[in-house]
Design an enzyme around this catalytic site. Structure first.
Site, PDB file in Angstrom:
ATOM      1  N   GLN A 184      -0.813  91.095  -5.696  1.00 24.40           N
ATOM      2  CA  GLN A 184      -2.175  91.010  -6.087  1.00 24.40           C
ATOM      3  C   GLN A 184      -2.703  89.954  -7.388  1.00 24.40           C
ATOM      4  O   GLN A 184      -4.032  89.663  -7.109  1.00 24.40           O
ATOM      5  CB  GLN A 184      -2.834  92.227  -6.361  1.00 24.40           C
ATOM      6  CG  GLN A 184      -4.189  92.853  -5.872  1.00 24.40           C
ATOM      7  CD  GLN A 184      -4.331  92.718  -4.394  1.00 24.40           C
ATOM      8  OE1 GLN A 184      -4.988  91.737  -3.634  1.00 24.40           O
ATOM      9  NE2 GLN A 184      -3.699  93.261  -3.691  1.00 24.40           N
ATOM     10  N   SER A 204       2.517  86.457  -2.466  1.00 23.90           N
ATOM     11  CA  SER A 204       2.416  86.614  -1.031  1.00 23.90           C
ATOM     12  C   SER A 204       1.087  85.610  -0.655  1.00 23.90           C
ATOM     13  O   SER A 204       0.181  85.570  -1.364  1.00 23.90           O
ATOM     14  CB  SER A 204       1.894  87.806  -0.360  1.00 23.90           C
ATOM     15  OG  SER A 204       1.606  87.864   0.975  1.00 23.90           O
ATOM     16  N   HIS A 206      -1.331  85.307   1.743  1.00 28.97           N
ATOM     17  CA  HIS A 206      -2.520  85.261   2.153  1.00 28.97           C
ATOM     18  C   HIS A 206      -3.537  86.082   1.314  1.00 28.97           C
ATOM     19  O   HIS A 206      -4.479  86.284   1.729  1.00 28.97           O
ATOM     20  CB  HIS A 206      -2.308  86.019   3.630  1.00 28.97           C
ATOM     21  CG  HIS A 206      -1.994  87.607   3.540  1.00 28.97           C
ATOM     22  ND1 HIS A 206      -2.912  88.479   3.452  1.00 28.97           N
ATOM     23  CD2 HIS A 206      -0.672  88.159   2.972  1.00 28.97           C
ATOM     24  CE1 HIS A 206      -2.194  89.893   3.258  1.00 28.97           C
ATOM     25  NE2 HIS A 206      -1.138  89.632   2.957  1.00 28.97           N
ATOM     26  N   THR A 242      16.040  80.376   9.781  1.00 27.15           N
ATOM     27  CA  THR A 242      15.423  79.062   9.963  1.00 27.15           C
ATOM     28  C   THR A 242      14.023  79.216   8.946  1.00 27.15           C
ATOM     29  O   THR A 242      13.353  79.891   9.059  1.00 27.15           O
ATOM     30  CB  THR A 242      15.038  78.472  11.270  1.00 27.15           C
ATOM     31  OG1 THR A 242      16.433  78.341  11.806  1.00 27.15           O
ATOM     32  CG2 THR A 242      14.381  77.081  11.251  1.00 27.15           C
ATOM     33  N   CYS A 329      -8.613 109.531   4.926  1.00 30.38           N
ATOM     34  CA  CYS A 329      -9.151 109.350   6.238  1.00 30.38           C
ATOM     35  C   CYS A 329      -8.981 107.882   6.509  1.00 30.38           C
ATOM     36  O   CYS A 329      -8.933 107.584   7.601  1.00 30.38           O
ATOM     37  CB  CYS A 329     -10.654 109.502   6.338  1.00 30.38           C
ATOM     38  SG  CYS A 329     -10.724 111.599   6.413  1.00 30.38           S
TER      39      CYS A 329
END
Lengths: 395, 128
Positions: A184, A204, A206, A242, A329
């Site tokens: 983050q 990461s 993205h 690879t 939820c």
């Protein structure tokens, strides 16, 4: 359902849109320069060169050696590889790992498995009400059997930044490998591994306008490390398979772009964040979660007593706003966020959490749009809530 | 994730609020789970004459509360007692499996409200 007046993406901690320049850099490596980097002919050499250059760019931003940069399939893989790779390689030295109680599941679920199936003992360091780990707690938790310390750099739910440099100093004095999940943090905070003093670091692509499906694990030279994926000799035998050439190119391009204008971007984004926080906190019974100042420049997270997070998200979505919540939820587990609970937020209030994370395409108009509609949503849900009405009756 | 009907009830919930002088009140759930439903009924000639709800919870919790009030308004108490969680979920065109247990408590709250009414009125007070 009508079409919302505006579309505002405020979930950049979940993922980001790939930067057009990143897409452009990646495209040739799909059908044109498609060679296998392990092949000796021209196409292969071309792909190898692209990976070498990408590695060089990443290493420069990390302040690392090129051979310390391992390309992986995602941030979760980097975390898994760091933790299992170091724990298993040091099995003869001990079976104790120290982490925090506010880690991403990529770390905490890996810990749970190592504990349940591999006999590792795990210490989960507590946090204060802002989500900060106390380095003194770390110093006290270390034993002669401790083989790894892993602490998140910046929290994905509440944006709190941990004192990594202070804690890594303690680890180094005891010669214990220190890993940080910087997934983050990468793209907005300093990730120089010597400034941080870490031995391993995960990131990461993205999260900083790169593609999904590619990450990096930095592993300091000399750290004992057992690969988890065996096969060919790619990534110096530390991650067989690879290389994903276009995605690696995308990651390096995105990271370079992010760190090219870091201060300007952070200043702009944090001004928007502060405007957002100031506006949201005008709503009665709302609270900022995470540290008031030691937080990611793009991260604003709140709780709104007497209502439930998913209901807030659904209402925001109907108005074109994408956000997230730590409410039970919104998770498959039906448990509220372990991060909020670790910070001492009562479970019933943790259900009401909302996370808004800004990004490069957001404008002040976006922030003002959210500030314009959010109070009405909160009020509508509270009017329906038996908890709110009871509270008012008591007042 | 949610059916169009669930979203419709979520956006425009029916019968939200309280009855000032209810004949029966039922409450189900707890704040720790993240769902609380409260149902109030007014009974006339063994029929549900009026019904109101208040809910703390997710989209499914609000939609099931709204749906259950619509299903039983004007029905006899026995008919209302026969309404189950499954009836409510089906009337909404289904719920995500994970929501079937945690957020589908409206029928239970309704049954409690009816039981509350019966308890009060079997105690000797005149029926309404």
């Amino acid at each position: 359902m009508g079409v919302p007046a505006r579309s505002v993406y405020l979930d950049h901690a979940a993922t980001t849109a790939v930067h057009p320049k990143v897409v452009e850099a990646m495209l040739p490596y799909f059908s044109e320069k498609y060679g296998n980097p392990s092949s000796l002919y021209g196409l292969g050499r071309e792909a190898r060169k692209a990976i070498d250059e990408s590695r060089e760019k990443v290493a420069e931003i990390l302040g690392a050696r090129r051979d310390e940069v391992i390309f992986t399939g995602c941030g979760t893989e980097s975390d898994n590889l760091a933790i299992r790779g170091v724990a298993f390689a040091n099995k003869s030295r001990g079976n104790h790992i120290i982490t925090s109680s506010v880690e991403h599941h990529a770390v905490s679920h890996t810990m749970a498995q190592l504990n349940k199936y591999f006999g590792y003992e795990v210490t989960y360091l507590p946090v204060d009400r802002y989500g900060v780990v106390n380095p003194d707690d770390l110093a006290r938790a270390i034993t002669d059997r401790t083989v790894l310390i892993t602490i998140i750099y910046a929290n994905n739910e509440v944006g709190t930044i941990e004192p990594i440099a202070e804690m890594s100093k303690i680890a180094r004095a005891r010669r214990i490998p220190f890993h940080t999940d910087a997934v983050q943090a990468a793209g907005s905070l300093d990730i120089n591994v010597d400034h941080l003093g870490v031995d391993l670091l995960s990131l990461s692509a993205h999260k900083f306008y790169g593609p999904k499906g590619v990450g990096v694990l930095y592993a300091r030279k000399g750290s004992a490390f057992l690969p988890m994926q065996t096969g060919g000799s790619q990534e110096r035998n530390r991650r067989a398979g690879t290389e994903n050439v276009p995605y690696i190119v995308g990651l390096a391009t995105a990271l370079t772009l992010a760190y090219g204008h870091l201060e300007d971007n952070n200043r702009r984004i944090s001004q928007l964040r502060d405007r957002l926080i100031d506006g949201v906190l005008k709503i009665p019974y709302s609270q900022l979660t995470g540290h008031p100042t030691q937080r990611l420049p793009n991260s604003a997270s709140f709780t709104f007593q007497f209502i439930e997070g998913e209901s807030i998200l659904l209402n925001l979505d109907l108005l074109g706003i994408s956000a997230s919540s730590g409410s039970a939820c919104t998770s498959a587990s039906l448990e509220p966020s372990h991060v909020l609970v670790a910070m001492g937020i009562p479970v019933e209030i943790a259900h009401s959490s909302l996370r808004l994370t800004l990004g490069r395409e957001n404008t002040q108009e976006d922030v003002d749009y959210v500030l314009g509609v959010l109070p009405g949503i909160i009020e509508k849900l509270r009017a329906m809530s038996p908890l709110y009405n009871t509270r008012l009756a008591q007042a | 994730m949610y059916s169009a009907l669930v979203m419709e009830h979520f956006q425009n919930p029916r019968n939200v609020g309280v009855i000032p002088d209810p004949d029966g009140v039922g409450k189900e759930g707890n704040p720790v789970c993240g769902d609380i439903m409260e149902i109030m009924i007014k009974v006339k000639d063994e029929r549900i004459d009026d019904i109101k709800f208040r809910t703390f919870g997710c989209g499914a919790a609000i939609a099931t509360s709204s749906m259950v009030t619509e299903l039983v308004k004007g029905k006899t108490l026995d008919e209302a007692m026969a309404i189950s969680r499954v009836t409510v979920a089906e009337a909404l065109g289904g719920l995500p499996p994970v929501k079937m247990h945690c957020s589908n408590l409206a029928a239970d709250a309704l049954h409690k409200a009816i039981e509350d009414y019966r308890r009060r009125h079997n105690g000797g007070s005149a029926g309404s």
